[in-house]
Design a protein around this motif. Structure first.
Motif, PDB file in Angstrom:
ATOM      1  N   MET A   1       0.825  -1.200   0.000  1.00  0.00           N
ATOM      2  CA  MET A   1       0.000   0.000   0.000  1.00  0.00           C
ATOM      3  C   MET A   1       0.867   1.260   0.000  1.00  0.00           C
ATOM      4  SD  MET A   1      -2.915   1.456  -0.094  1.00  0.00           S
ATOM      5  CE  MET A   1      -4.070   0.125   0.231  1.00  0.00           C
ATOM      6  N   ASN A   2       1.951   1.233   0.792  1.00  0.00           N
ATOM      7  CA  ASN A   2       2.838   2.400   0.841  1.00  0.00           C
ATOM      8  C   ASN A   2       3.496   2.667  -0.505  1.00  0.00           C
ATOM      9  OD1 ASN A   2       2.289   2.926   3.499  1.00  0.00           O
ATOM     10  ND2 ASN A   2       4.068   1.840   4.310  1.00  0.00           N
ATOM     11  N   ARG A   3       3.833   1.588  -1.214  1.00  0.00           N
ATOM     12  CA  ARG A   3       4.443   1.750  -2.529  1.00  0.00           C
ATOM     13  C   ARG A   3       3.444   2.381  -3.496  1.00  0.00           C
ATOM     14  NH1 ARG A   3       7.086  -3.545  -4.752  1.00  0.00           N
ATOM     15  NH2 ARG A   3       7.858  -2.070  -6.320  1.00  0.00           N
ATOM     16  N   ILE A   4       2.182   1.952  -3.416  1.00  0.00           N
ATOM     17  CA  ILE A   4       1.138   2.526  -4.272  1.00  0.00           C
ATOM     18  C   ILE A   4       0.993   4.021  -3.998  1.00  0.00           C
ATOM     19  CG2 ILE A   4      -1.351   2.559  -4.731  1.00  0.00           C
ATOM     20  CD1 ILE A   4      -1.347  -0.460  -4.224  1.00  0.00           C
ATOM     21  N   LEU A   5       0.941   4.386  -2.707  1.00  0.00           N
ATOM     22  CA  LEU A   5       0.803   5.786  -2.329  1.00  0.00           C
ATOM     23  C   LEU A   5       2.015   6.608  -2.764  1.00  0.00           C
ATOM     24  CD1 LEU A   5      -0.754   5.378   1.236  1.00  0.00           C
ATOM     25  CD2 LEU A   5      -1.917   6.121  -0.852  1.00  0.00           C
ATOM     26  N   ALA A   6       3.192   5.991  -2.651  1.00  0.00           N
ATOM     27  CA  ALA A   6       4.419   6.698  -3.041  1.00  0.00           C
ATOM     28  C   ALA A   6       4.418   6.990  -4.539  1.00  0.00           C
ATOM     29  CB  ALA A   6       5.643   5.872  -2.655  1.00  0.00           C
ATOM     30  N   PHE A   7       4.039   5.997  -5.360  1.00  0.00           N
ATOM     31  CA  PHE A   7       3.998   6.207  -6.811  1.00  0.00           C
ATOM     32  C   PHE A   7       2.889   7.182  -7.205  1.00  0.00           C
ATOM     33  CE2 PHE A   7       6.122   1.888  -7.329  1.00  0.00           C
ATOM     34  CZ  PHE A   7       7.327   2.437  -7.741  1.00  0.00           C
ATOM     35  N   LYS A   8       1.775   7.122  -6.470  1.00  0.00           N
ATOM     36  CA  LYS A   8       0.680   8.052  -6.740  1.00  0.00           C
ATOM     37  C   LYS A   8       1.113   9.484  -6.452  1.00  0.00           C
ATOM     38  CE  LYS A   8      -4.209   8.913  -5.718  1.00  0.00           C
ATOM     39  NZ  LYS A   8      -5.383   8.527  -4.894  1.00  0.00           N
ATOM     40  N   ASP A   9       1.880   9.649  -5.374  1.00  0.00           N
ATOM     41  CA  ASP A   9       2.390  10.971  -5.004  1.00  0.00           C
ATOM     42  C   ASP A   9       3.321  11.530  -6.076  1.00  0.00           C
ATOM     43  OD1 ASP A   9       2.785  13.133  -2.993  1.00  0.00           O
ATOM     44  OD2 ASP A   9       4.854  12.416  -3.050  1.00  0.00           O
ATOM     45  N   LEU A  10       3.995  10.642  -6.816  1.00  0.00           N
ATOM     46  CA  LEU A  10       4.893  11.074  -7.888  1.00  0.00           C
ATOM     47  C   LEU A  10       4.134  11.444  -9.165  1.00  0.00           C
ATOM     48  CD1 LEU A  10       7.820   8.504  -7.505  1.00  0.00           C
ATOM     49  CD2 LEU A  10       7.773  10.894  -6.775  1.00  0.00           C
ATOM     50  N   GLY A  11       2.817  11.178  -9.174  1.00  0.00           N
ATOM     51  CA  GLY A  11       2.009  11.580 -10.317  1.00  0.00           C
ATOM     52  C   GLY A  11       1.726  10.476 -11.320  1.00  0.00           C
ATOM     53  N   PHE A  12       2.022   9.226 -10.965  1.00  0.00           N
ATOM     54  CA  PHE A  12       1.757   8.120 -11.883  1.00  0.00           C
ATOM     55  C   PHE A  12       0.272   7.762 -11.861  1.00  0.00           C
ATOM     56  CE2 PHE A  12       6.340   7.396 -11.185  1.00  0.00           C
ATOM     57  CZ  PHE A  12       6.751   7.254 -12.504  1.00  0.00           C
TER      58      PHE A  12
END
Length: 222
Positions: A1-12
């Motif tokens: 989940m943290n990886r998903i949030l991290a990539f989402k924060d980068l704009g993916f």
């Protein structure tokens, strides 16, 4: 989940995130996706910085004049277009009218239809009141032979034009010319070529308030 949030924060996007979460995805492809995103974000930052400069320039203009400006400057791309032209050192700006008469007579002789684009190109790098280097251009439909005096060619496109529309006679068009260079300098650009006057509604009368003219300057970042 943290990886998903991290990539989402980068704009993916969700589709891109699903691909990035694939454990078999090569590191080189991950780096490639990140570099593409980096370039995309850099472009957005530059666009927003340019927009910020335009807002600051508009605020400064309103503060100086204590009102909204009569002219709104826009940036746009101009495509290339096939034109017929006559270029000449003219005694003054209004003398360009006879060059259009000459072009139209030549069209008539060769049975060629004029296009919708009609413009003047002013080639002098500095403002001159007399003996001005002017070029009359009209777009053409069909084939037309060039002569030593009349040239048929592809008028080059321009990637970035600063443009303003003037409503009114040619006698007051200097107001548009005053607004454009001030805006260009205030927004961090510089002029890189000859300016154009595109006659949306025009004619041979100097003092006709129904005329609509677009003044254009090719620009780049200073």
């Amino acid at each position: 989940m943290n990886r998903i949030l991290a990539f989402k924060d980068l704009g993916f996007s969700l589709e891109q995130i699903a691909k990035l979460l694939d454990e078999n995805l090569p590191a080189a492809e991950i780096r490639g996706m990140l570099r593409i995103k980096q370039a995309e974000l850099q472009r957005l930052v530059e666009e927003e910085q340019a927009r910020l400069l335009r807002v600051e320039a508009k605020l400064k203009q309103i503060e100086q004049e204590d009102t909204m400006a009569n002219y709104e400057i826009v940036l746009k791309k101009e495509s290339s277009i096939k034109v017929a032209s006559i270029r000449e050192i003219l005694p003054d700006f209004s003398s360009i009218g006879r060059l259009y008469d000459e072009l139209l007579e030549y069209f008539k002789q060769h049975g060629v239809e004029e296009g919708s684009y009609c413009a003047a190109i002013w080639h002098d790098p500095e403002y001159k009141e007399f003996n001005v280097d002017g070029e009359a251009v009209i777009s053409i439909e069909g084939e037309l032979p060039s002569t030593e005096r009349l040239k048929v060619y592809e008028l080059p496109g321009v990637e970035k034009m600063a443009c303003v529309v003037h409503h009114g006679s040619y006698n007051t068009i200097e107001k548009a010319y005053a607004a454009l260079p001030a805006w260009i300098e205030a927004n961090g650009y510089k002029i890189i070529g000859s300016n154009r006057e595109v006659y949306i509604i025009g004619g041979n009368e100097q003092d006709n308030e129904s005329y609509v003219t677009e003044v254009q300057f090719p620009i780049t970042k200073a």
